[in-house]
Design a protein around this motif. Structure first.
Motif, PDB file in Angstrom:
ATOM      1  N   ARG A  28       0.735   8.247   6.841  1.00  0.00           N
ATOM      2  CA  ARG A  28      -0.278   7.230   6.562  1.00  0.00           C
ATOM      3  C   ARG A  28      -1.686   7.818   6.599  1.00  0.00           C
ATOM      4  NH1 ARG A  28       1.836   1.923  10.042  1.00  0.00           N
ATOM      5  NH2 ARG A  28       4.002   1.968   9.275  1.00  0.00           N
ATOM      6  N   LEU A  29      -1.966   8.659   7.597  1.00  0.00           N
ATOM      7  CA  LEU A  29      -3.307   9.220   7.767  1.00  0.00           C
ATOM      8  C   LEU A  29      -3.704  10.131   6.616  1.00  0.00           C
ATOM      9  CD1 LEU A  29      -3.269  10.017  11.595  1.00  0.00           C
ATOM     10  CD2 LEU A  29      -4.828   8.450  10.442  1.00  0.00           C
ATOM     11  N   LEU A  30      -2.753  10.932   6.144  1.00  0.00           N
ATOM     12  CA  LEU A  30      -3.050  11.859   5.052  1.00  0.00           C
ATOM     13  C   LEU A  30      -2.956  11.184   3.691  1.00  0.00           C
ATOM     14  CD1 LEU A  30      -1.254  15.143   6.233  1.00  0.00           C
ATOM     15  CD2 LEU A  30      -3.591  14.378   6.651  1.00  0.00           C
ATOM     16  N   GLU A  31      -2.647   9.866   3.730  1.00  0.00           N
ATOM     17  CA  GLU A  31      -2.564   9.058   2.511  1.00  0.00           C
ATOM     18  C   GLU A  31      -1.618   9.682   1.481  1.00  0.00           C
ATOM     19  OE1 GLU A  31      -6.571   8.500   1.207  1.00  0.00           O
ATOM     20  OE2 GLU A  31      -7.015   7.038   2.771  1.00  0.00           O
ATOM     21  N   LEU A  32      -0.462  10.087   2.004  1.00  0.00           N
ATOM     22  CA  LEU A  32       0.556  10.670   1.135  1.00  0.00           C
ATOM     23  C   LEU A  32       1.440   9.559   0.569  1.00  0.00           C
ATOM     24  CD1 LEU A  32       1.542  13.613   3.499  1.00  0.00           C
ATOM     25  CD2 LEU A  32      -0.007  13.708   1.554  1.00  0.00           C
ATOM     26  N   ASN A  33       1.941   9.779  -0.610  1.00  0.00           N
ATOM     27  CA  ASN A  33       2.804   8.771  -1.246  1.00  0.00           C
ATOM     28  C   ASN A  33       4.279   9.057  -1.027  1.00  0.00           C
ATOM     29  OD1 ASN A  33       0.626   7.294  -2.348  1.00  0.00           O
ATOM     30  ND2 ASN A  33       0.445   8.792  -4.019  1.00  0.00           N
ATOM     31  N   ASN A  34       4.568   9.940  -0.085  1.00  0.00           N
ATOM     32  CA  ASN A  34       5.956  10.311   0.174  1.00  0.00           C
ATOM     33  C   ASN A  34       6.800   9.114   0.584  1.00  0.00           C
ATOM     34  OD1 ASN A  34       5.084  12.874  -0.263  1.00  0.00           O
ATOM     35  ND2 ASN A  34       5.173  13.531   1.851  1.00  0.00           N
ATOM     36  N   GLN A  35       8.027   9.121   0.131  1.00  0.00           N
ATOM     37  CA  GLN A  35       8.986   8.110   0.574  1.00  0.00           C
ATOM     38  C   GLN A  35       9.858   8.654   1.700  1.00  0.00           C
ATOM     39  OE1 GLN A  35       8.853   4.879  -0.531  1.00  0.00           O
ATOM     40  NE2 GLN A  35       7.006   5.757  -1.447  1.00  0.00           N
ATOM     41  N   HIS A  36       9.652   9.933   2.053  1.00  0.00           N
ATOM     42  CA  HIS A  36      10.409  10.535   3.152  1.00  0.00           C
ATOM     43  C   HIS A  36       9.437  11.071   4.200  1.00  0.00           C
ATOM     44  CE1 HIS A  36       9.993  13.490  -0.191  1.00  0.00           C
ATOM     45  NE2 HIS A  36       9.508  14.239   0.775  1.00  0.00           N
TER      46      HIS A  36
END
Length: 736
Positions: free
Chosen positions: A437-445
């Motif tokens: 969340r903090l790095l604003e990643l769009n990962n689903q894993h």
């Protein structure tokens, strides 16, 4: 006289002075002439620097290397033969041109946006002193241009592959696009090879199942093999080669073993299509057999002692939580300092209880909801996670992994987490979710090693194991073998079951050979290791009573046993009068007495074995996510959800929760509209049985976990139930 004498003396001095000047002039003329003669064939040391374009220090070193010595030393000036120096200049020019043509400097590589890490992997050549001038002046080493070209071509290729395989809808269509983009083509001399190969690729890719990464890997492998076959068949069809030639060209140590296996299967497929074999496979080196022998000879495992040491290390929450949080802070401030410590912690923890493949860990651990009190990483840093919240995180993960399939064979992936690892696993999950969340990643894993293959690289590995024993190397496959080997030995020593069948179940292999790994656990470690390997996700009255009997509470009597009425009150107590359910409760209590008698009729050894098999999921029932105490159903007319000998796993909550909204709606409709007593009895029994299971789950896992499963708050569920017509007059003794 005196004056005359003085005049004579002056004349003598004057003559002497004039003679001295003439001598000096003559000497000087002689020196000039000598120097002029020297310059015709010699050159002073200081001028060599200008000729070669090198510093004086380098000139001295170069002259020494080439064994060129001064021929004259005049007035401390060293004179060298011009012929030798200009011959050296010609050598310098040729060498410089060669290096300029064949090599590149570090600065030139960086100008191509090649990373320092990648440059460090290139072969290097020392720059000769003779050409440390112009662009090579400050270069200690240079890099072969052919290596740079290969690297740039590979990067271009990888980018094309990445772009084309970004969205895969039809695998074979993606394969065809890649073939075209990479300019892979078969010669006119091999049309049949192309025809049969593409047909084979289409069949394989159409049957390919697995996660996105697995499909992408399969497509890229087929493209690479296509290039290999296209190069080999420039002059003739693949079938025209002798088996000896095929062994030399394809089945050798320079061709990847996985490529060989695919090509061997292709040849076999061609033979099966033809009226007679076109390639004699009996004379081809079988790569499958070679791979099997290598596996047998290289089955490395960790010892039981190493497993316990690693277990103690990864469950050290105080150490790893702080290290992981500090690393996330580094990522927020300066991304290139981020070591991916949190992903490493989660990755290793999961390996301790699960025999999955590395790719299954890397791509299948889903995003999770956080406990309500945790809003940011600063809050979590000073917060000690409660056991209830830890349980909530792990069970939430378990529920989302319930439908997970192995990437390789698409069989069910069973998720395990021992009680002792639940708390550290929950902490690792929370930090990974917060980091995402903090790095604003769009990962689903949640596991993210931030490289294309999502692998734990050396820097991350060394950072995570910095406080562990020296020279330790963690390997996914090695830990898988260790986990399966330990479980096999536990089952062998504690039960009468076939350990190979059980270890096969854990990883769901399709062949026995891959699970034929044994580790001899010392007796003093047996119970401890056993407790770390098995799942504890079962719950309910039967499971609790089973556990109490095993703990030695043999004095339990039916009167002392937990009453179903207590759990029923949790569901209906504030809604309906319990006494109206007395007849049903009495029937349930009678079944509980039968269950207790069943336990008391078995020896402690028999019960321990049953409990071990139960936790391992080896006492299957008729319905998914239930285990049968008998091991084989004796009440064929009953559903597991309404049988006292069936033990539910919390995975069963998923199905019950999915049916709950439907069940409540059906209950309202039947009680409001149906005139049939039997329908009202059926739906009342079904609703009551489901709510009884939910109540057991609430008692063991807590309201938050239960709410997560049923998708509504537990109190809201009770309120919905309170608005339903009373079921008590319809609930019957019959539980089928």
């Amino acid at each position: 006289e005196k004056k005359k004498t003085e005049t004579v003396l002056k004349d003598k001095k004057s003559k002497k002075r004039n003679l001295s000047l003439k001598e000096k002039e003559a000497n000087k003329r002689s020196e000039i002439l000598q120097e002029k003669n020297l310059k015709k064939e010699h050159i002073p040391l200081n001028d060599i620097s200008n000729v070669l374009g090198l510093s004086n220090a380098l000139v001295v070193a170069v002259l020494q290397e080439n064994e060129i010595t001064p021929k004259h030393i005049i007035n401390k000036i060293e004179w060298y033969p011009k012929g030798e120096i200009y011959q050296l200049k010609e050598t310098q020019n040729g060498l410089y041109d060669k290096f300029e043509k064949e090599y590149m400097t570090f600065i030139e590589l960086r100008s191509l946006n090649i990373s320092v890490a990648s440059i460090q992997k290139f072969p290097v050549i020392d720059v000769p002193r003779l050409i440390k001038m112009e662009k090579f002046k400050n270069s200690k080493v240079v890099y072969p241009k052919n290596s740079v070209k290969e690297y740039m071509n590979q990067k271009r290729r990888e980018q094309i592959q990445k772009d084309i395989t970004k969205d895969i809808t039809i695998p074979f269509a993606t394969f065809e696009r890649l073939i075209l983009a990479l300019d892979v083509s078969f010669s006119d001399n091999a049309p049949l090879t192309q025809k049969y190969w593409f047909s084979y690729v289409r069949q394989i890719l159409n049957k390919t199942k697995g996660n996105k990464q697995s499909v992408k890997k399969q497509i890229n492998r087929m493209v690479s093999i296509s290039e290999l076959l296209a190069n080999i068949t420039k002059s003739k069809e693949i079938f025209s080669y002798s088996t000896r030639e095929l062994n030399l060209l394809l089945f050798n140590h320079e061709v990847f073993q996985e490529y060989q296996i695919t090509i061997y299967a292709f040849f076999n497929a061609i033979n099966n299509e033809m009226p007679f074999p076109v390639i004699d496979l009996s004379k081809i080196k079988n790569p499958n057999e070679i791979k099997r022998r290598k596996k047998i000879s290289k089955k490395e495992v960790y010892s039981p002692t190493e497993f316990i040491q690693l277990l103690d290390y990864v469950k050290d929450v105080e150490l790893h939580k702080q290290e992981a949080i500090n690393d996330v802070h580094d990522a927020l401030n300066e991304r290139n300092k981020y070591k991916k410590y949190d992903s490493a912690w989660l990755y290793v923890l999961l390996h301790m209880n699960n025999g999955w493949r590395s790719s299954d860990f890397a791509y299948n651990i889903p995003r999770l909801d956080l406990p309500r009190k945790i809003n940011n990483i600063s809050d979590f840093e000073i917060l000690d996670l409660s056991l209830d919240d830890a349980k909530y995180m792990v069970i939430q993960l378990s529920s989302k992994l319930q439908s997970l399939k192995h990437s390789k064979n698409q069989k069910t992936n069973y998720f395990f987490c021992s009680d002792e690892l639940m708390y550290p696993l929950a902490n690792a999950l929370i930090i990974c979710e917060l980091r995402t969340r903090l790095l604003e990643l769009n990962n689903q894993h949640l596991i993210d090693f931030m490289n294309e293959k999502n692998e734990m690289l050396k820097g991350t590995h060394d950072a995570f194991f910095a406080n562990f024993k020296k020279n330790f190397k963690f390997g996914s496959l090695k830990m898988n073998r260790t986990f399966i080997g330990l479980m096999t030995d536990v089952v062998k020593k504690k039960t009468n079951r076939n350990p190979l069948e059980i270890s096969k179940f854990i990883r769901n292999h399709s062949d026995m050979d891959t699970t034929n790994t044994y580790i001899d656990i010392p007796q003093e470690h047996l119970d401890y290791i056993a407790s770390q390997l098995f799942d504890k996700g079962y719950f309910g009255y039967t499971y609790d009573l089973f556990s109490k009997v095993l703990l030695g509470e043999t004095s339990i009597t039916p009167d002392d046993s937990p009453k179903k009425s207590v759990l029923i009150k949790n569901i209906f107590g504030d809604i309906y009068k319990i006494e109206n359910l007395a007849r049903y409760i009495n029937a349930l209590e009678q079944e509980d007495e039968d269950l207790l008698h069943y336990f008391n009729d078995h020896s402690e050894t028999e019960l321990q074995e049953k409990m071990l098999l139960l936790n391992l999921g080896q006492l299957p029932a008729k319905e998914a996510n239930y285990q049968c105490i008998y091991g084989k159903c004796i009440f064929l007319e009953r559903n597991c959800s309404r049988c006292p000998f069936a033990v539910p796993h919390f995975y069963a909550l998923t199905k019950i929760a999915a049916n709950m909204e439907k069940r409540l709606k059906e209950y309202r409709e039947i009680h409001g509209n149906s005139m049939y007593w039997g329908e009202k009895v059926r739906i009342s029994n079904l609703l009551f049985s489901d709510l009884l299971v939910l109540s057991h789950a609430k008692q063991k896992f807590g309201e938050d976990v239960l709410s997560a499963f049923i998708k509504i708050e537990y109190d809201d569920l009770k309120e919905q139930i309170s608005l339903l017509p009373s079921p008590y007059e319809y609930i019957t003794i019959k539980r089928g």
